[in-house]
Scaffold this active site. Structure first.
Site, PDB file in Angstrom:
ATOM      1  N   LYS A  86       0.993  -1.212  -0.241  1.00  0.00           N
ATOM      2  CA  LYS A  86       0.023  -0.053   0.213  1.00  0.00           C
ATOM      3  C   LYS A  86       0.908   1.295  -0.015  1.00  0.00           C
ATOM      4  O   LYS A  86       2.057   1.136   0.691  1.00  0.00           O
ATOM      5  CB  LYS A  86      -0.969  -0.026   1.269  1.00  0.00           C
ATOM      6  CG  LYS A  86      -0.398   0.083   2.380  1.00  0.00           C
ATOM      7  CD  LYS A  86      -1.333  -0.248   3.762  1.00  0.00           C
ATOM      8  CE  LYS A  86      -2.442   0.843   3.817  1.00  0.00           C
ATOM      9  NZ  LYS A  86      -3.413   0.790   4.841  1.00  0.00           N
ATOM     10  N   SER A 161      -8.235   1.397   4.919  1.00  0.00           N
ATOM     11  CA  SER A 161      -7.233   2.261   4.095  1.00  0.00           C
ATOM     12  C   SER A 161      -6.481   1.445   3.258  1.00  0.00           C
ATOM     13  O   SER A 161      -5.914   1.655   2.180  1.00  0.00           O
ATOM     14  CB  SER A 161      -6.299   2.814   4.932  1.00  0.00           C
ATOM     15  OG  SER A 161      -5.539   2.294   5.655  1.00  0.00           O
ATOM     16  N   SER A 185      -8.066  -1.001   9.312  1.00  0.00           N
ATOM     17  CA  SER A 185      -7.638  -0.732   7.662  1.00  0.00           C
ATOM     18  C   SER A 185      -7.150  -1.922   7.082  1.00  0.00           C
ATOM     19  O   SER A 185      -7.096  -2.003   5.717  1.00  0.00           O
ATOM     20  CB  SER A 185      -6.580   0.334   7.877  1.00  0.00           C
ATOM     21  OG  SER A 185      -6.989   1.591   7.860  1.00  0.00           O
TER      22      SER A 185
END
Length: 474
Positions: A86, A161, A185
């Site tokens: 990520k 996220s 997340s």
């Protein structure tokens, strides 16, 4: 053999280690998948294809050397396995955007602890995946790249996220991926995309990528299509893992007492009613767990009403200290800009008061949970939300924002807390938790939208959580 992307991560690992597939074959296959599907999915911000192919060539040379030395067992745990990080995680030589238009986008000088651990285990990075700005939200939309969309319904969000990573795994663009979780997340996008998502307990995995985390909320964890695949990645994440977690899945857990609760520390300030689909998932989870021999019963949990303010204070502290040039503040999203301003105006004593409260909250909550072997609740209170639903943004047919975001930061935040009301308190408590995709709104796996359950365990129960997920078929 099935198409490469249809293999489980464990099966793909075995195929590469046995020589049935080369690292280059595997890397080329997944890069082609990304090229074909990512334009409509928005899972990747950056694709590092040339570097990945170079790394694959080195992996194949290492395999040839090991074969010549008759020592294939010396290959690293994730030899030749593609992953993606990520875009909050530093990978040497690759830009880390943090999902923000307000930052200078410069290549990272070195690998983060997480990237170093997985690359050291033989994994090959294919690029960086979409995130919300600074990882602050339960959706992966920002002002620098197309929003990350749900592979099962492109009009829906993949969560956040770690939303780009979850979308990439669910769409078969990588076999599995690491995420990070400071308030849900990993578990939120896992639930939205029909994956297994494990949040390890505090301190098990090398620290996540958050630099402003005074409450020690953030931990890295795997996103995968099965408990076995998640266990394989966790073995690579944990120092001296040595295959422990994957091997443990051969053993079934003993009979467990599982407490079922819909109580949330957010409900006093944000009253909510779970969607019927969330309750369908919870009931499906109960049936599966009881069929496996475990007992479930309602568990009432009491939470202090001061939690929402204290958590928000700790959660947003880091964005207040982020280095952003004053002339670029206007390039922040409305939510980031609002919470950054509040964090900067907040006194140090206010932050310390919040941190002290959260430590007491942890003790109180862990004590209540300890009456049960595991705690069970829905993973999400609502079905995966439409893209733009939290922000009021219009993303148009071109997948780029075509109008101003609504700018209602408090409304956006409230929607997130009502969407995922059972996740952040687990981070505050530092406990392990797993999201398991037990239900589909269309009635069968892959039909409709995925919905999941969350199981929360005591400190050190990562192995148990993975065993339970595998036991009930995931």
């Amino acid at each position: 053999m099935a198409d490469i992307h249809e293999l489980s991560a464990v099966g793909l690992r075995d195929a590469v280690r046995s020589g049935d597939l080369s690292a280059r074959e595997v890397t080329e296959h997944f890069l082609a998948r990304i090229a074909a599907r990512n334009p409509g999915l928005g899972a990747f911000i950056t694709v590092t294809g040339e570097q990945a192919l170079d790394d694959a060539a080195r992996a194949d040379a290492l395999y040839a050397h090991a074969l010549h030395a008759e020592a294939p067992g010396q290959l690293p745990l994730l030899h030749g396995m593609p992953v993606a990080f990520k875009d909050l995680t530093d990978v040497a030589g690759v830009v880390t955007t943090h999902g923000s238009a307000a930052l200078d986008h410069k290549p990272a000088p070195a690998d983060s602890a997480l990237a170093a651990a997985l690359k050291g285990a033989g994994a090959i990075s294919l690029g960086k995946t979409q995130v919300p700005e600074f990882g602050l939200t339960a959706y992966s939309e920002n002002l620098i790249a197309p929003p990350s969309r749900n592979p099962y319904a492109l009009s829906r969000s993949s969560g956040g996220s770690s939303g780009g990573s979850a979308a990439a795994v669910a769409a078969g663009l990588v076999p599995f991926a690491p995420g990070s979780d400071g308030g849900g997340s990993v578990r939120i996008p896992a639930a939205a995309c029909g994956l297994v998502g494990l949040k390890p307990g505090r301190g098990l995995v090398p620290a996540g990528e958050s630099t402003g985390d005074p409450a020690r909320l953030v931990v890295a964890g795997p996103l995968a299509r099965s408990a076995g695949d998640a266990a394989l990645m966790l073995d690579a994440m944990v120092p001296e893992g040595n295959g422990r977690y994957l091997e443990s899945l051969a053993r079934a857990p003993g009979r467990l007492r599982i407490g079922v609760s819909l109580d949330s520390p957010w409900q006093a300030i944000f009253p909510f009613t779970p969607d019927p689909e969330a309750m369908d998932a919870l009931n499906a989870g109960i049936r599966l767990l009881e069929a496996a021999g475990h007992s479930t019963a309602e568990a009432a949990v009491g939470y202090d009403n001061r939690y929402p303010d204290a958590f928000t204070t700790a959660w947003t502290a880091g964005v207040g200290s982020a280095r952003i040039a004053p002339q670029r503040e206007a390039l922040l999203t409305p939510l980031t800009r609002t919470f950054r301003r509040r964090a900067q105006q907040r006194s140090a004593s206010k932050l310390n008061e919040a941190l002290g409260f959260l430590r007491q909250f942890e003790r109180d909550t862990v004590s209540q949970y300890s009456q049960w072997d595991l705690m069970l609740m829905p993973a999400l209170a609502q079905t995966p939300r439409p893209v733009g639903w939290f922000t009021g943004a219009s993303h148009g047919d071109g997948y780029w924002p075509t109008s101003e975001w609504a700018g209602d930061a408090d409304g956006d935040y409230r929607k997130q807390c009502e969407y995922a009301p059972w996740s952040s308190m687990v981070n505050v408590c530092g406990l392990p938790a797993i999201s398991i995709p037990v239900h589909w709104t269309g009635g069968s796996a892959g039909a409709g939208l995925p919905m999941g359950i969350q199981l929360v365990g005591p400190t050190g129960s990562e192995e148990l959580l993975l065993q339970v997920a595998a036991q009930i078929g995931f």
